[in-house]
Write a protein that holds these residues in place. Structure first.
Motif, PDB file in Angstrom:
ATOM      1  N   MET A 249       0.840  -1.200   0.000  1.00  0.00           N
ATOM      2  CA  MET A 249       0.000   0.000   0.000  1.00  0.00           C
ATOM      3  C   MET A 249       0.875   1.250   0.000  1.00  0.00           C
ATOM      4  O   MET A 249       1.859   1.324   0.729  1.00  0.00           O
ATOM      5  CB  MET A 249      -0.901   0.020   1.245  1.00  0.00           C
ATOM      6  CG  MET A 249      -1.829   1.227   1.300  1.00  0.00           C
ATOM      7  SD  MET A 249      -2.866   1.274   2.798  1.00  0.00           S
ATOM      8  CE  MET A 249      -1.671   1.804   4.018  1.00  0.00           C
ATOM      9  N   SER A 250       0.519   2.217  -0.821  1.00  0.00           N
ATOM     10  CA  SER A 250       1.251   3.479  -0.862  1.00  0.00           C
ATOM     11  C   SER A 250       1.132   4.193   0.473  1.00  0.00           C
ATOM     12  O   SER A 250       0.054   4.245   1.078  1.00  0.00           O
ATOM     13  CB  SER A 250       0.695   4.366  -1.973  1.00  0.00           C
ATOM     14  OG  SER A 250       1.204   5.685  -1.869  1.00  0.00           O
ATOM     15  N   LEU A 251       2.236   4.770   0.935  1.00  0.00           N
ATOM     16  CA  LEU A 251       2.165   5.514   2.195  1.00  0.00           C
ATOM     17  C   LEU A 251       1.268   6.741   2.069  1.00  0.00           C
ATOM     18  O   LEU A 251       0.758   7.260   3.068  1.00  0.00           O
ATOM     19  CB  LEU A 251       3.569   5.884   2.669  1.00  0.00           C
ATOM     20  CG  LEU A 251       4.441   6.810   1.823  1.00  0.00           C
ATOM     21  CD1 LEU A 251       4.167   8.278   2.113  1.00  0.00           C
ATOM     22  CD2 LEU A 251       5.922   6.527   2.094  1.00  0.00           C
ATOM     23  N   LEU A 252       1.014   7.193   0.831  1.00  0.00           N
ATOM     24  CA  LEU A 252       0.120   8.332   0.624  1.00  0.00           C
ATOM     25  C   LEU A 252      -1.311   8.003   1.022  1.00  0.00           C
ATOM     26  O   LEU A 252      -2.097   8.901   1.336  1.00  0.00           O
ATOM     27  CB  LEU A 252       0.160   8.795  -0.834  1.00  0.00           C
ATOM     28  CG  LEU A 252       1.532   9.163  -1.412  1.00  0.00           C
ATOM     29  CD1 LEU A 252       1.381   9.650  -2.838  1.00  0.00           C
ATOM     30  CD2 LEU A 252       2.223  10.208  -0.559  1.00  0.00           C
ATOM     31  N   HIS A 253      -1.658   6.713   1.012  1.00  0.00           N
ATOM     32  CA  HIS A 253      -3.012   6.311   1.368  1.00  0.00           C
ATOM     33  C   HIS A 253      -3.315   6.561   2.837  1.00  0.00           C
ATOM     34  O   HIS A 253      -4.475   6.562   3.250  1.00  0.00           O
ATOM     35  CB  HIS A 253      -3.227   4.823   1.062  1.00  0.00           C
ATOM     36  CG  HIS A 253      -3.179   4.496  -0.399  1.00  0.00           C
ATOM     37  ND1 HIS A 253      -3.356   3.219  -0.887  1.00  0.00           N
ATOM     38  CD2 HIS A 253      -2.968   5.288  -1.483  1.00  0.00           C
ATOM     39  CE1 HIS A 253      -3.256   3.236  -2.209  1.00  0.00           C
ATOM     40  NE2 HIS A 253      -3.020   4.481  -2.587  1.00  0.00           N
ATOM     41  N   ARG A 254      -2.285   6.811   3.644  1.00  0.00           N
ATOM     42  CA  ARG A 254      -2.489   7.076   5.073  1.00  0.00           C
ATOM     43  C   ARG A 254      -2.814   8.539   5.360  1.00  0.00           C
ATOM     44  O   ARG A 254      -3.082   8.906   6.504  1.00  0.00           O
ATOM     45  CB  ARG A 254      -1.236   6.711   5.859  1.00  0.00           C
ATOM     46  CG  ARG A 254      -0.721   5.294   5.638  1.00  0.00           C
ATOM     47  CD  ARG A 254       0.602   5.113   6.367  1.00  0.00           C
ATOM     48  NE  ARG A 254       1.290   3.902   5.951  1.00  0.00           N
ATOM     49  CZ  ARG A 254       2.601   3.712   6.064  1.00  0.00           C
ATOM     50  NH1 ARG A 254       3.346   4.668   6.585  1.00  0.00           N
ATOM     51  NH2 ARG A 254       3.149   2.588   5.665  1.00  0.00           N
ATOM     52  N   ALA A 255      -2.758   9.382   4.334  1.00  0.00           N
ATOM     53  CA  ALA A 255      -2.911  10.827   4.548  1.00  0.00           C
ATOM     54  C   ALA A 255      -4.233  11.162   5.225  1.00  0.00           C
ATOM     55  O   ALA A 255      -5.274  10.586   4.916  1.00  0.00           O
ATOM     56  CB  ALA A 255      -2.807  11.562   3.211  1.00  0.00           C
ATOM     57  N   GLN A 256      -4.167  12.103   6.139  1.00  0.00           N
ATOM     58  CA  GLN A 256      -5.362  12.552   6.841  1.00  0.00           C
ATOM     59  C   GLN A 256      -5.300  14.055   7.052  1.00  0.00           C
ATOM     60  O   GLN A 256      -4.223  14.634   7.221  1.00  0.00           O
ATOM     61  CB  GLN A 256      -5.496  11.840   8.188  1.00  0.00           C
ATOM     62  CG  GLN A 256      -4.305  11.970   9.107  1.00  0.00           C
ATOM     63  CD  GLN A 256      -4.408  11.093  10.335  1.00  0.00           C
ATOM     64  OE1 GLN A 256      -4.658  11.577  11.441  1.00  0.00           O
ATOM     65  NE2 GLN A 256      -4.221   9.786  10.131  1.00  0.00           N
ATOM     66  N   PHE A 257      -6.475  14.683   7.010  1.00  0.00           N
ATOM     67  CA  PHE A 257      -6.508  16.135   7.202  1.00  0.00           C
ATOM     68  C   PHE A 257      -5.916  16.491   8.559  1.00  0.00           C
ATOM     69  O   PHE A 257      -6.218  15.868   9.573  1.00  0.00           O
ATOM     70  CB  PHE A 257      -7.941  16.654   7.112  1.00  0.00           C
ATOM     71  CG  PHE A 257      -8.053  18.111   7.469  1.00  0.00           C
ATOM     72  CD1 PHE A 257      -7.642  19.086   6.577  1.00  0.00           C
ATOM     73  CD2 PHE A 257      -8.522  18.496   8.714  1.00  0.00           C
ATOM     74  CE1 PHE A 257      -7.714  20.433   6.915  1.00  0.00           C
ATOM     75  CE2 PHE A 257      -8.604  19.844   9.059  1.00  0.00           C
ATOM     76  CZ  PHE A 257      -8.203  20.811   8.156  1.00  0.00           C
TER      77      PHE A 257
END
Length: 207
Positions: free
Chosen positions: A1-9
């Motif tokens: 899984m891309s680490l970008l998928h963990r992004a949160q506001f």
């Protein structure tokens, strides 16, 4: 899984002095109003509504930060995706445009934690005068830049390649520039763009 998928506001800021201290890598997204900036952030993060686009182009005035949690250290961030206000919408009054230009320029010139720039350009419009002006700001700091040529699904493959070559030539002053045809709806260029951004945020996490 891309680490970008963990992004949160994480936070919104109207001024540079409202941003958190620059402690970890930031990758900013910048482009003309209606260039597809919010759609690009959402598809890269694999989330439908992480970034919001205003129904009235040019009205979004906030800098929005989306933090990527560090999986090893609790309550710490690997880095941030930074959504900067769009520029170039004619219906916005001049004082507002000047204010946004000051915020954009200040962020690009002064933000110590800025690791890379994602510049969004509508592939059908090509590089505009405002894009060139922004490119000069980026070049002053020698920041690595990924030009995402959005809405690439609107052109056949050969024209996409030609468009990317033109952008590389017109923005050669930036130095470290990658121009990539991109489509959020058709997921064109998605994996390659994600790897670029992941490398800026956390090089050791990318094979």
């Amino acid at each position: 899984m891309s680490l970008l998928h963990r992004a949160q506001f994480t936070v919104s800021a109207a001024r540079l002095d409202q941003l958190p201290a620059p402690t970890t890598a930031e990758v900013c997204f910048v482009g003309r109003s209606n260039s597809g900036k919010s759609s690009a952030i959402n598809v890269l993060a694999n989330q439908r509504r992480l970034a919001f686009s205003s129904k009235t182009p040019g009205r979004t005035r906030l800098i929005n930060l989306f933090g990527i949690p560090d999986p090893i250290t609790p309550d710490a961030w690997l880095g941030f995706l930074v959504d900067l206000p769009g520029y170039g919408y004619a219906a916005v009054d001049r004082s507002s445009r000047d204010e946004w230009a000051e915020v954009l320029g200040g962020y690009l010139h002064e933000r110590a934690s800025l690791a890379g720039v994602v510049l969004l350009i509508d592939i059908r419009r090509g590089v505009t005068d405002l894009d060139r002006r922004l490119a000069r700001w980026i070049a002053l700091r020698g920041l690595p830049t990924l030009a995402l040529l959005t809405k690439a699904d609107k052109l056949p493959y050969g024209q996409r390649i030609q468009a990317a070559a033109r952008v590389r030539k017109e923005l050669a002053d930036i130095g470290t520039l990658t121009a990539l045809p991109f489509s959020a709806t058709h997921r064109i260029g998605l994996d390659e763009a994600a790897v670029h951004i992941e490398n800026w945020i956390s090089p050791q996490a990318v094979p």
